[in-house]
Design a protein around this motif. Sequence first.
Motif, short mmCIF file in Angstrom:
data_model
loop_
_atom_site.label_atom_id
_atom_site.label_comp_id
_atom_site.label_asym_id
_atom_site.label_seq_id
_atom_site.Cartn_x
_atom_site.Cartn_y
_atom_site.Cartn_z
N PRO A 148 0.82 -1.22 0.00
CA PRO A 148 0.00 0.00 0.00
C PRO A 148 0.86 1.28 0.00
O PRO A 148 1.92 1.32 0.63
CB PRO A 148 -0.79 -0.10 1.31
CG PRO A 148 -0.64 -1.49 1.80
CD PRO A 148 0.59 -2.06 1.18
N PRO A 149 0.39 2.32 -0.71
CA PRO A 149 1.13 3.59 -0.78
C PRO A 149 1.42 4.20 0.60
O PRO A 149 2.44 4.83 0.80
CB PRO A 149 0.22 4.51 -1.59
CG PRO A 149 -0.67 3.59 -2.36
CD PRO A 149 -0.83 2.35 -1.53
N GLY A 150 0.54 3.99 1.56
CA GLY A 150 0.76 4.53 2.90
C GLY A 150 2.01 3.97 3.56
O GLY A 150 2.70 4.67 4.30
N GLU A 151 2.31 2.72 3.27
CA GLU A 151 3.54 2.12 3.81
C GLU A 151 4.77 2.80 3.24
O GLU A 151 5.75 3.01 3.93
CB GLU A 151 3.59 0.61 3.51
CG GLU A 151 2.69 -0.22 4.38
CD GLU A 151 2.88 -1.71 4.11
OE1 GLU A 151 3.99 -2.13 3.74
OE2 GLU A 151 1.89 -2.44 4.28
N PHE A 152 4.72 3.13 1.94
CA PHE A 152 5.85 3.83 1.33
C PHE A 152 6.05 5.20 1.96
O PHE A 152 7.18 5.60 2.24
CB PHE A 152 5.68 3.97 -0.19
CG PHE A 152 6.68 4.93 -0.77
CD1 PHE A 152 8.02 4.58 -0.85
CD2 PHE A 152 6.31 6.20 -1.18
CE1 PHE A 152 8.97 5.47 -1.34
CE2 PHE A 152 7.24 7.10 -1.67
CZ PHE A 152 8.58 6.73 -1.75
N GLU A 153 4.97 5.93 2.18
CA GLU A 153 5.09 7.26 2.78
C GLU A 153 5.75 7.19 4.15
O GLU A 153 6.57 8.03 4.51
CB GLU A 153 3.71 7.95 2.87
CG GLU A 153 3.16 8.39 1.54
CD GLU A 153 4.11 9.31 0.76
OE1 GLU A 153 4.71 10.22 1.37
OE2 GLU A 153 4.25 9.11 -0.45
N SER A 154 5.43 6.17 4.91
CA SER A 154 6.05 5.96 6.22
C SER A 154 7.55 5.69 6.05
O SER A 154 8.38 6.24 6.78
CB SER A 154 5.37 4.79 6.93
OG SER A 154 6.03 4.49 8.13
N ARG A 155 7.90 4.86 5.08
CA ARG A 155 9.31 4.54 4.82
C ARG A 155 10.06 5.79 4.33
O ARG A 155 11.20 6.01 4.71
CB ARG A 155 9.41 3.40 3.80
CG ARG A 155 10.81 3.03 3.42
CD ARG A 155 11.58 2.44 4.58
NE ARG A 155 12.92 2.10 4.12
CZ ARG A 155 13.98 2.13 4.89
NH1 ARG A 155 13.88 2.43 6.16
NH2 ARG A 155 15.16 1.82 4.40
N LYS A 156 9.41 6.58 3.51
CA LYS A 156 10.02 7.82 3.01
C LYS A 156 10.38 8.75 4.17
O LYS A 156 11.46 9.34 4.20
CB LYS A 156 9.08 8.51 2.03
CG LYS A 156 9.63 9.78 1.44
CD LYS A 156 8.62 10.42 0.50
CE LYS A 156 9.12 11.78 0.04
NZ LYS A 156 8.10 12.52 -0.70
N LEU A 157 9.48 8.86 5.14
CA LEU A 157 9.75 9.71 6.32
C LEU A 157 10.94 9.19 7.11
O LEU A 157 11.75 9.97 7.62
CB LEU A 157 8.51 9.80 7.20
CG LEU A 157 7.33 10.60 6.64
CD1 LEU A 157 6.11 10.46 7.54
CD2 LEU A 157 7.71 12.06 6.45
N ILE A 158 11.07 7.88 7.21
CA ILE A 158 12.21 7.27 7.92
C ILE A 158 13.50 7.62 7.20
O ILE A 158 14.49 8.01 7.83
CB ILE A 158 12.02 5.75 8.05
CG1 ILE A 158 10.89 5.44 9.02
CG2 ILE A 158 13.33 5.07 8.49
CD1 ILE A 158 10.45 3.99 9.03
#
Length: 195
Positions: A148-158
């Motif tokens: 899911p795209p939301g998981e990527f956004e979380s990883r991007k913030l990390i």
Amino acid sequence: MAASFSVFFINNGDLNFLSSQLGRLEAKALATVPGSDWTVYSYRPGASPPNDDILTGSESIAVRLSRKVGEVIYLFADSRPDSLVYEHARGETLLRKLVWFSFSDESEASWLCSVGEREAWEDRLFSPNLLSQAIEEEKAGFEESGRPPGEFESRKLILEKMWEQKTVLENSRFPRGGGFVSSFIERAFGLLKPS
């Protein structure tokens, strides 16, 4: 140029002192390089990686030598497969250790070990361009795996936080490491290998 090498750099140009500390046989592995304040010890082009205890961080190869001779930098670098072992020690203290390595052809390389305080040369690992590349690589991986795209956004913030704090984390694939990092270290400390 060899695909791999290992070398110790000793921050002491007094060959008589170093010979007395290392013994006559080991002193034959010492070399001075014009233009550098560091003495080269045991330069080995085509070297194999150090043992697993060194790679995983449970032992230090530089601390053993630095007990005898003072400040020491140890480098192992290989461009095929891309790997790096960096140790910086002074006396009984391991100042910094970074290991980028993969134990098999099937696994992706990562930072196996990150010990000690960040050093100024590490800033080169955290350029804005390298952050953009890391984000794009992660995004492609997420899309390929159907996450899911939301998981990527979380990883991007990390990733953005890693770059902001300039932190090399164990078991992380970012910032990218490898044999090329040895050139950053060599430039930062004015280290020269024999030609």
